[in-house]
Design a protein around this motif. Structure first.
Motif, PDB file in Angstrom:
ATOM      1  N   GLN A  28     -50.054  15.688  21.050  1.00 44.37           N
ATOM      2  CA  GLN A  28     -49.887  15.062  19.738  1.00 44.37           C
ATOM      3  C   GLN A  28     -49.490  16.082  18.677  1.00 44.37           C
ATOM      4  OE1 GLN A  28     -52.908  12.192  18.865  1.00 44.37           O
ATOM      5  NE2 GLN A  28     -52.556  12.292  16.679  1.00 44.37           N
ATOM      6  N   ASP A  40     -58.249  20.508   8.876  1.00 44.45           N
ATOM      7  CA  ASP A  40     -57.962  19.638  10.014  1.00 44.45           C
ATOM      8  C   ASP A  40     -59.206  19.410  10.886  1.00 44.45           C
ATOM      9  OD1 ASP A  40     -55.317  19.587   9.163  1.00 44.45           O
ATOM     10  OD2 ASP A  40     -54.774  21.290  10.430  1.00 44.45           O
ATOM     11  N   ASP A  50     -60.191  15.541   9.172  1.00 43.31           N
ATOM     12  CA  ASP A  50     -60.396  15.545  10.619  1.00 43.31           C
ATOM     13  C   ASP A  50     -60.071  14.226  11.301  1.00 43.31           C
ATOM     14  OD1 ASP A  50     -62.643  14.221   9.588  1.00 43.31           O
ATOM     15  OD2 ASP A  50     -63.997  15.068  11.082  1.00 43.31           O
ATOM     16  N   SER A  51     -60.232  13.108  10.611  1.00 39.24           N
ATOM     17  CA  SER A  51     -59.972  11.814  11.243  1.00 39.24           C
ATOM     18  C   SER A  51     -58.494  11.628  11.578  1.00 39.24           C
ATOM     19  CB  SER A  51     -60.455  10.672  10.350  1.00 39.24           C
ATOM     20  OG  SER A  51     -59.749  10.651   9.131  1.00 39.24           O
ATOM     21  N   SER A  52     -57.622  12.357  10.897  1.00 39.19           N
ATOM     22  CA  SER A  52     -56.186  12.272  11.179  1.00 39.19           C
ATOM     23  C   SER A  52     -55.739  13.283  12.224  1.00 39.19           C
ATOM     24  CB  SER A  52     -55.382  12.526   9.898  1.00 39.19           C
ATOM     25  OG  SER A  52     -55.636  11.521   8.954  1.00 39.19           O
ATOM     26  N   TRP A  53     -56.586  14.253  12.534  1.00 39.44           N
ATOM     27  CA  TRP A  53     -56.165  15.331  13.427  1.00 39.44           C
ATOM     28  C   TRP A  53     -57.149  15.529  14.573  1.00 39.44           C
ATOM     29  CZ3 TRP A  53     -51.415  15.499  12.470  1.00 39.44           C
ATOM     30  CH2 TRP A  53     -50.950  15.309  11.184  1.00 39.44           C
ATOM     31  N   ASP A  55     -60.285  14.649  15.189  1.00 37.31           N
ATOM     32  CA  ASP A  55     -61.019  13.467  15.648  1.00 37.31           C
ATOM     33  C   ASP A  55     -60.097  12.359  16.150  1.00 37.31           C
ATOM     34  OD1 ASP A  55     -63.414  14.655  15.115  1.00 37.31           O
ATOM     35  OD2 ASP A  55     -63.854  13.500  13.315  1.00 37.31           O
ATOM     36  N   ASP A  56     -58.800  12.532  16.031  1.00 37.11           N
ATOM     37  CA  ASP A  56     -57.841  11.513  16.448  1.00 37.11           C
ATOM     38  C   ASP A  56     -57.279  11.770  17.851  1.00 37.11           C
ATOM     39  OD1 ASP A  56     -56.352   9.115  15.873  1.00 37.11           O
ATOM     40  OD2 ASP A  56     -54.576  10.378  15.637  1.00 37.11           O
ATOM     41  N   VAL A  57     -57.754  12.805  18.522  1.00 37.04           N
ATOM     42  CA  VAL A  57     -57.284  13.124  19.866  1.00 37.04           C
ATOM     43  C   VAL A  57     -58.466  13.135  20.841  1.00 37.04           C
ATOM     44  CG1 VAL A  57     -55.275  14.433  19.076  1.00 37.04           C
ATOM     45  CG2 VAL A  57     -57.439  15.617  19.421  1.00 37.04           C
ATOM     46  N   ASP A  58     -58.171  12.985  22.121  1.00 33.07           N
ATOM     47  CA  ASP A  58     -59.219  13.015  23.145  1.00 33.07           C
ATOM     48  C   ASP A  58     -59.614  14.435  23.520  1.00 33.07           C
ATOM     49  OD1 ASP A  58     -59.408  10.224  23.392  1.00 33.07           O
ATOM     50  OD2 ASP A  58     -57.631  10.201  24.674  1.00 33.07           O
TER      51      ASP A  58
END
Length: 79
Positions: A28, A40, A50-53, A55-58
């Motif tokens: 991503q 981030d 963090d929710s856009s970066w 925390d938004d990935v596995d």
């Protein structure tokens, strides 16, 4: 920062990225050096994104130094 730290961190990140891509994992984002920012990783309630970066990935990878007070970034964009 000694050249060895730069090389080691880059090779570590590239190795992780290559293995994940070989397994079919979509990359991503890939921010290294001064393109990686503290915000981030910081919660929105504390002025981060963090929710856009992170925390938004596995799966997320960080190469660097840290201690009891947190971890370091090359960028001076954040505190």
């Amino acid at each position: 920062m000694p050249a060895d730290d730069k090389v080691c961190g880059h090779e570590s990140a590239q190795g992780f990225k290559d293995v994940m891509a070989a397994k079919g994992v979509t990359i991503q984002f890939d921010w290294r050096g001064t393109n990686a920012w503290e915000r981030d990783f910081r919660d929105i309630s504390r002025g981060g994104g963090d929710s856009s970066w992170v925390d938004d990935v596995d799966i997320q990878w960080y190469s660097g130094h840290g201690g009891p007070g947190g971890f370091t970034f090359k960028s001076s964009v954040d505190d």
